[in-house]
Design an enzyme around this catalytic site. Structure first.
Site, PDB file in Angstrom:
ATOM      1  N   CYS A   1      -5.001   5.890  -2.740  1.00 42.72           N
ATOM      2  CA  CYS A   1      -4.168   4.778  -3.387  1.00 42.72           C
ATOM      3  C   CYS A   1      -2.535   5.285  -3.773  1.00 42.72           C
ATOM      4  O   CYS A   1      -2.188   6.201  -4.165  1.00 42.72           O
ATOM      5  CB  CYS A   1      -4.648   4.821  -5.188  1.00 42.72           C
ATOM      6  SG  CYS A   1      -3.614   3.986  -5.904  1.00 42.72           S
TER       7      CYS A   1
ATOM      8  N   THR B   1      -0.407   3.927  -5.893  1.00 42.97           N
ATOM      9  CA  THR B   1       0.154   3.733  -7.438  1.00 42.97           C
ATOM     10  C   THR B   1      -0.391   4.664  -7.887  1.00 42.97           C
ATOM     11  O   THR B   1       0.674   5.672  -8.202  1.00 42.97           O
ATOM     12  CB  THR B   1      -0.730   2.851  -8.222  1.00 42.97           C
ATOM     13  OG1 THR B   1      -0.977   1.760  -7.037  1.00 42.97           O
ATOM     14  CG2 THR B   1      -0.298   2.528  -9.238  1.00 42.97           C
TER      15      THR B   1
ATOM     16  N   CYS C   1       0.277  -0.389  -0.627  1.00 41.31           N
ATOM     17  CA  CYS C   1      -1.101  -0.731  -1.524  1.00 41.31           C
ATOM     18  C   CYS C   1      -2.595  -0.455  -0.615  1.00 41.31           C
ATOM     19  O   CYS C   1      -2.392  -1.164   0.582  1.00 41.31           O
ATOM     20  CB  CYS C   1      -0.979  -1.597  -2.188  1.00 41.31           C
ATOM     21  SG  CYS C   1      -2.308  -1.563  -3.238  1.00 41.31           S
TER      22      CYS C   1
ATOM     23  N   HIS D   1      -5.645  -1.225  -1.323  1.00 34.72           N
ATOM     24  CA  HIS D   1      -6.407  -2.524  -1.249  1.00 34.72           C
ATOM     25  C   HIS D   1      -5.905  -3.573  -0.127  1.00 34.72           C
ATOM     26  O   HIS D   1      -6.556  -4.481   0.685  1.00 34.72           O
ATOM     27  CB  HIS D   1      -5.879  -3.342  -2.635  1.00 34.72           C
ATOM     28  CG  HIS D   1      -6.972  -2.721  -3.366  1.00 34.72           C
ATOM     29  ND1 HIS D   1      -6.462  -1.423  -4.332  1.00 34.72           N
ATOM     30  CD2 HIS D   1      -8.078  -3.509  -3.829  1.00 34.72           C
ATOM     31  CE1 HIS D   1      -7.532  -1.327  -5.514  1.00 34.72           C
ATOM     32  NE2 HIS D   1      -8.369  -1.851  -4.912  1.00 34.72           N
TER      33      HIS D   1
HETATM   34  N1  DGL Z   1      -4.742   0.558  -4.249  1.00 39.45           N
HETATM   35  C1  DGL Z   1      -3.838   0.826  -4.855  1.00 39.45           C
HETATM   36  C2  DGL Z   1      -3.002   1.369  -4.067  1.00 39.45           C
HETATM   37  O1  DGL Z   1      -2.856   1.901  -3.510  1.00 39.45           O
HETATM   38  C3  DGL Z   1      -3.472   0.234  -5.800  1.00 39.45           C
HETATM   39  C4  DGL Z   1      -4.675  -1.484  -6.391  1.00 39.45           C
HETATM   40  C5  DGL Z   1      -4.461  -1.343  -8.307  1.00 39.45           C
HETATM   41  O2  DGL Z   1      -3.160  -1.894  -9.341  1.00 39.45           O
HETATM   42  O3  DGL Z   1      -4.762  -0.813  -8.660  1.00 39.45           O
HETATM   43  O4  DGL Z   1      -1.620   1.454  -4.370  1.00 39.45           O
END
Ligand code: DGL
EC number: 5.1.1.3
Length: 281
Positions: free
Chosen positions: A77, A79, A191, A193
């Site tokens: 992740c 973030t 990100c 996702h």
């Molecule tokens: N998957 C997460 C990333 O790589 C963040 C998604 C979220 O905002 O929870 O930043």
């Protein structure tokens, strides 16, 4: 790469984002045992205040390491990584592999020297990102779209929902229509996702853009670290449970998560992780 035994690793994200890294791990190291932990109770991380997030990530990962006993953790992740990697590495003794926006990679391959980044709004405003730009792509113009919606759209796409192309195009326009955006030839996914939105980006974005998804490189880095740091146990521990999938809050009613994670090897469904919030008294 092949490993002579089957260690257990923990992959962490706020939701389904880290499953892109899991997907890459499955093809590189099929015998690896993977525990997945998604902090769904606090999703989306991109919209949380930094102090809340930092304390939460450190507590949750510390408890997960105690409970699940992994040989290595992947913070899959951006973030979380851009906020908490240094403090996690200070607190925990096991190897931790993070995931940061692919600015260095973009700087290496861009010919127009204008690079784009799609990320959460939290990652977009982090000093960590500014530093990556200065250190690794200072001669490139970096345009960033910190999106409030893309992570949620990725969750929906992962569960098999067809997204409205106009919805995706609107997000891409926020990046590509910035001044200088017509010179972007390379866009990094900042990100995890967004791995699950890649087919949309490739189909709906302008032709000629190179889309960079760091998930396979993160998986490779984790396997390298694992090879460097883990000693083979004397015999396989046959009593150890197989791959487990944890959430901090159950999915909303009607979401058949179990059927969507089975293809990634999580065939025993999901369970709620027994997180104990730290008492403040
Ligand atoms: N998957 C997460 C990333 O790589 C963040 C998604 C979220 O905002 O929870 O930043």
């Amino acid at each position: 790469m092949s490993t002579p035994f089957s260690p257990r690793i923990l992959v962490f994200d706020s939701g389904i984002g880290g499953l892109g890294v899991v997907q890459a791990l499955r093809s590189l190291a099929p015998s690896l045992t993977i525990d997945y932990l998604a902090d769904t109770a606090l999703f989306p991380y991109g919209e949380q205040p930094d102090d809340v997030l930092q304390e939460r990530i450190v507590e949750l990962i510390s408890q997960a390491c105690e409970e699940l006993n992994p040989s290595l953790v992947i913070i899959a992740c951006n973030t979380a990584s851009t906020l908490a990697l240094p403090i996690l590495r200070e607190r925990l003794t096991l190897p931790i592999v993070g995931c940061v926006p692919p600015i260095r990679w973009a700087g290496r391959v861009s010919t127009t020297r204008t690079i784009g980044l799609l990320a959460t709004s939290a990652t977009a405003r982090r000093p960590y990102l500014k530093q990556l730009h200065e250190d690794f792509a200072a001669d490139c113009q970096l345009l960033v779209h910190g999106s409030r919606h893309l992570a949620n759209m990725a969750e929906r796409a992962f569960r098999g929902e067809q997204l409205d192309p106009a919805e995706v195009q609107q997000e891409l326009a926020c990046l590509l229509q910035q001044p200088g955006g017509n010179r972007i030839d390379t866009v990094g996914l900042g990100c995890t996702h967004y791995t699950f939105l890649m087919p949309y980006f490739q189909r709906l974005g302008p032709t000629g853009i190179m889309w960079l998804d760091p998930a396979p490189a993160v998986a490779q880095q984790a396997l390298r670290r694992l090879g460097d740091s883990v000693e083979a146990p004397p015999a396989a521990d046959l009593s150890a449970p197989s791959d487990r999938f944890y959430l901090t809050a159950p999915p909303s009613e009607g979401q058949d998560l179990a059927s969507h994670i089975a293809w990634l090897g999580f065939t025993n469904g999901w369970q709620v992780f027994p997180y104990r919030a730290r008492s403040t008294v």
